[in-house]
Design a protein around this motif. Structure first.
Motif, PDB file in Angstrom:
ATOM      1  N   VAL A   8      -1.718  -4.108 137.519  1.00 14.01           N
ATOM      2  CA  VAL A   8      -0.359  -4.285 137.026  1.00 14.01           C
ATOM      3  C   VAL A   8       0.228  -2.967 136.521  1.00 14.01           C
ATOM      4  O   VAL A   8       1.437  -2.781 136.512  1.00 14.01           O
ATOM      5  CB  VAL A   8      -0.336  -5.358 135.913  1.00 14.01           C
ATOM      6  CG1 VAL A   8       1.057  -5.516 135.327  1.00 14.01           C
ATOM      7  CG2 VAL A   8      -0.821  -6.691 136.468  1.00 14.01           C
ATOM      8  N   GLY A   9      -0.631  -2.047 136.086  1.00 18.09           N
ATOM      9  CA  GLY A   9      -0.120  -0.849 135.417  1.00 18.09           C
ATOM     10  C   GLY A   9       0.429  -1.211 134.056  1.00 18.09           C
ATOM     11  O   GLY A   9       1.486  -0.738 133.642  1.00 18.09           O
ATOM     12  N   ALA A  10      -0.299  -2.051 133.327  1.00 18.54           N
ATOM     13  CA  ALA A  10       0.174  -2.600 132.058  1.00 18.54           C
ATOM     14  C   ALA A  10       0.257  -1.517 130.990  1.00 18.54           C
ATOM     15  O   ALA A  10      -0.684  -0.750 130.798  1.00 18.54           O
ATOM     16  CB  ALA A  10      -0.765  -3.712 131.597  1.00 18.54           C
ATOM     17  N   ALA A  24      -4.116   2.630 136.183  1.00 22.26           N
ATOM     18  CA  ALA A  24      -3.923   1.871 137.424  1.00 22.26           C
ATOM     19  C   ALA A  24      -4.539   2.595 138.612  1.00 22.26           C
ATOM     20  O   ALA A  24      -5.259   1.998 139.422  1.00 22.26           O
ATOM     21  CB  ALA A  24      -2.429   1.657 137.657  1.00 22.26           C
ATOM     22  N   ALA A  42       0.987  -4.752 141.588  1.00 18.99           N
ATOM     23  CA  ALA A  42       2.185  -5.452 141.118  1.00 18.99           C
ATOM     24  C   ALA A  42       3.373  -4.498 141.088  1.00 18.99           C
ATOM     25  O   ALA A  42       3.221  -3.273 141.123  1.00 18.99           O
ATOM     26  CB  ALA A  42       1.942  -6.036 139.731  1.00 18.99           C
ATOM     27  N   GLU A  43       4.571  -5.093 140.994  1.00 15.61           N
ATOM     28  CA  GLU A  43       5.820  -4.330 140.972  1.00 15.61           C
ATOM     29  C   GLU A  43       6.747  -4.922 139.916  1.00 15.61           C
ATOM     30  O   GLU A  43       7.019  -6.130 139.922  1.00 15.61           O
ATOM     31  CB  GLU A  43       6.476  -4.386 142.352  1.00 15.61           C
ATOM     32  CG  GLU A  43       7.839  -3.724 142.444  1.00 15.61           C
ATOM     33  CD  GLU A  43       8.366  -3.740 143.879  1.00 15.61           C
ATOM     34  OE1 GLU A  43       7.750  -3.078 144.731  1.00 15.61           O
ATOM     35  OE2 GLU A  43       9.373  -4.429 144.141  1.00 15.61           O
ATOM     36  N   HIS A  44       7.215  -4.082 138.993  1.00 12.62           N
ATOM     37  CA  HIS A  44       8.144  -4.520 137.955  1.00 12.62           C
ATOM     38  C   HIS A  44       9.156  -3.412 137.691  1.00 12.62           C
ATOM     39  O   HIS A  44       8.879  -2.233 137.923  1.00 12.62           O
ATOM     40  CB  HIS A  44       7.401  -4.848 136.650  1.00 12.62           C
ATOM     41  CG  HIS A  44       6.446  -5.983 136.772  1.00 12.62           C
ATOM     42  ND1 HIS A  44       5.134  -5.811 137.165  1.00 12.62           N
ATOM     43  CD2 HIS A  44       6.608  -7.320 136.573  1.00 12.62           C
ATOM     44  CE1 HIS A  44       4.525  -6.989 137.191  1.00 12.62           C
ATOM     45  NE2 HIS A  44       5.399  -7.922 136.844  1.00 12.62           N
ATOM     46  N   TYR A  49       5.669  -4.519 130.768  1.00  9.75           N
ATOM     47  CA  TYR A  49       4.658  -5.448 131.298  1.00  9.75           C
ATOM     48  C   TYR A  49       3.916  -4.794 132.455  1.00  9.75           C
ATOM     49  O   TYR A  49       2.694  -4.904 132.577  1.00  9.75           O
ATOM     50  CB  TYR A  49       5.344  -6.735 131.755  1.00  9.75           C
ATOM     51  CG  TYR A  49       4.380  -7.765 132.293  1.00  9.75           C
ATOM     52  CD1 TYR A  49       3.704  -8.622 131.433  1.00  9.75           C
ATOM     53  CD2 TYR A  49       4.148  -7.884 133.660  1.00  9.75           C
ATOM     54  CE1 TYR A  49       2.816  -9.567 131.924  1.00  9.75           C
ATOM     55  CE2 TYR A  49       3.265  -8.826 134.159  1.00  9.75           C
ATOM     56  CZ  TYR A  49       2.590  -9.660 133.288  1.00  9.75           C
ATOM     57  OH  TYR A  49       1.699 -10.590 133.780  1.00  9.75           O
ATOM     58  N   GLY A  50       4.659  -4.107 133.343  1.00 10.75           N
ATOM     59  CA  GLY A  50       4.066  -3.347 134.432  1.00 10.75           C
ATOM     60  C   GLY A  50       4.898  -2.111 134.683  1.00 10.75           C
ATOM     61  O   GLY A  50       6.132  -2.203 134.770  1.00 10.75           O
ATOM     62  N   THR A  51       4.251  -0.969 134.789  1.00 11.44           N
ATOM     63  CA  THR A  51       4.978   0.301 134.871  1.00 11.44           C
ATOM     64  C   THR A  51       5.118   0.819 136.296  1.00 11.44           C
ATOM     65  O   THR A  51       5.604   1.929 136.501  1.00 11.44           O
ATOM     66  CB  THR A  51       4.274   1.376 134.022  1.00 11.44           C
ATOM     67  OG1 THR A  51       2.899   1.463 134.422  1.00 11.44           O
ATOM     68  CG2 THR A  51       4.351   1.029 132.538  1.00 11.44           C
ATOM     69  N   CYS A  52       4.705   0.032 137.285  1.00  9.41           N
ATOM     70  CA  CYS A  52       4.870   0.436 138.688  1.00  9.41           C
ATOM     71  C   CYS A  52       6.137  -0.204 139.252  1.00  9.41           C
ATOM     72  O   CYS A  52       6.169  -1.410 139.450  1.00  9.41           O
ATOM     73  CB  CYS A  52       3.663   0.009 139.525  1.00  9.41           C
ATOM     74  SG  CYS A  52       3.889   0.273 141.303  1.00  9.41           S
ATOM     75  N   LEU A 316      -7.335  -9.313 137.589  1.00  6.76           N
ATOM     76  CA  LEU A 316      -6.817  -8.329 136.651  1.00  6.76           C
ATOM     77  C   LEU A 316      -7.939  -7.952 135.690  1.00  6.76           C
ATOM     78  O   LEU A 316      -8.453  -8.808 134.969  1.00  6.76           O
ATOM     79  CB  LEU A 316      -5.619  -8.911 135.893  1.00  6.76           C
ATOM     80  CG  LEU A 316      -4.877  -7.948 134.962  1.00  6.76           C
ATOM     81  CD1 LEU A 316      -3.380  -8.265 134.957  1.00  6.76           C
ATOM     82  CD2 LEU A 316      -5.419  -8.009 133.539  1.00  6.76           C
TER      83      LEU A 316
END
Length: 342
Positions: A8-10, A24, A42-44, A49-52, A316
């Motif tokens: 997620v790149g949380a 990540a 993931a993508e946000h 929440y996710g930095t990607c 995860l």
């Protein structure tokens, strides 16, 4: 059975965005070293929440840094992207990676992203089927034109053509994130495997797989295709010598990340949002997924596969918020859990 990691790149409270992205990237590299089968990205947009913000961009980086592991998006959000542009990127990654790329797509949510990217709320509420069909045509045909409600253009050649890859595949695999019966039917009618969320237990997953199979048969999909459909289940994994220690690690770290990250989502039209209790949600995830000893993790994954027919998992492992703990869980997954399943 195939086990991969869900990245997620949380960004946890007190962490910089670069730290989240470094974890990540490093977790994907360690996943390959540990013998895992896949990495799902993931993508946000606009939230910690996710930095990607671009799963296909990060996938390109990781495909260049790895040699064996499959890399997929989980997911690229279709309502905020042009399907042809996404199809071109997917074809490029498929060709240059030797067929190691999987394109996961989803509908996303009614977020302010739709305003920022100019696609509008209708793209989320009604436009997903048209976007998905245009994307699939781009990945399978030599030339494509469009005369739909959202997309209309003259026929143009597909360059590069993914079907010309030096692989046994006609193009990149496409999977669809499914959270409702409507999307399950959409995926089934097109013969596309599902990606199921981590909030679902085995009973709900089994019901969605059964619905997918019924809809696929009703749509006339070939029986062999239906039987071979490799659905993907997302989950959470944390390993320790005692189950209590693994759960405690997540219960200390994940609620703060979930609250900070989910609170940051802004709807495009001001609609009210139903928010989960972060601590209760973390407790639920610990109960549903392989959180505990390696033996417990292997048993839970095997039980889910038996109950649901799902053969692929995206786990995860960054729920501790700590790089060293993330790497340890990945290495133990490869060394102590995978041998139980194979």
């Amino acid at each position: 059975m195939y086990v991969g990691t869900f990245v997620v790149g949380a960004q946890f409270p007190g962490q910089a965005q670069g730290e989240a992205l470094h974890r990540a990237v490093r977790s994907a590299e360690v996943a390959e070293e540990a013998g895992l089968d896949s990495v799902w990205l993931a993508e946000h947009h606009f939230v910690p929440y996710g930095t990607c913000p671009s799963a296909v961009t990060l996938a390109a980086l990781l495909l260049g840094r790895t040699r064996r592991i499959r890399v997929g998006t989980a997911v690229s959000v279709l309502p905020t992207a042009h399907p042809v542009a996404l199809g071109e990127q997917a074809a490029l990654l498929h060709l240059t990676s030797g067929g190691r790329f999987t394109l996961g797509v989803g509908r996303g949510g009614p977020w302010v992203d739709l305003e920022v990217f100019g696609t509008g709320l209708d793209a989320y509420e009604n436009g997903f089927p048209e976007s998905l069909d245009l994307l699939l045509r781009w990945l399978r045909e030599p030339a494509v034109g469009a005369r739909g409600e959202r997309f209309a253009f003259r026929e143009v050649p597909v360059v590069p053509r993914p079907a010309e890859a030096l692989t046994d595949s006609p193009g990149p695999e496409v999977v669809v994130a499914c959270t409702s019966p409507k999307t399950v039917r959409l995926a089934a009618e097109r013969g596309l495997p599902m990606l199921l969320g981590m909030h679902s237990g085995d009973e709900e997953k089994a019901e969605m797989v059964a619905l997918w199979q019924r809809c696929a048969r009703a749509a006339g999909r070939p029986p062999a295709e239906i039987a071979a459909a490799a659905h993907v289940a997302a989950g959470v994994c944390q390993l320790a010598d005692r189950r209590e220690d693994a759960a405690e690690t997540l219960l200390k770290a994940m609620p703060g990340w979930l609250k900070q990250g989910l609170d940051a989502h802004v709807t495009v039209d001001g609609r009210r949002r139903a928010m989960r209790d972060p601590y209760g949600y973390t407790e639920m995830l610990c109960g549903l997924h392989p959180v505990g000893t390696p033996r417990l993790a292997g048993d839970r994954l095997a039980a889910t596969a038996e109950r649901t027919g799902i053969s692929r998992f995206a786990l995860l492992v960054e729920g501790s918020g700590d790089l060293a703990a993330t790497e340890e869980t990945l290495r133990r997954l490869g060394a102590e859990v995978l041998p139980q399943l194979r």
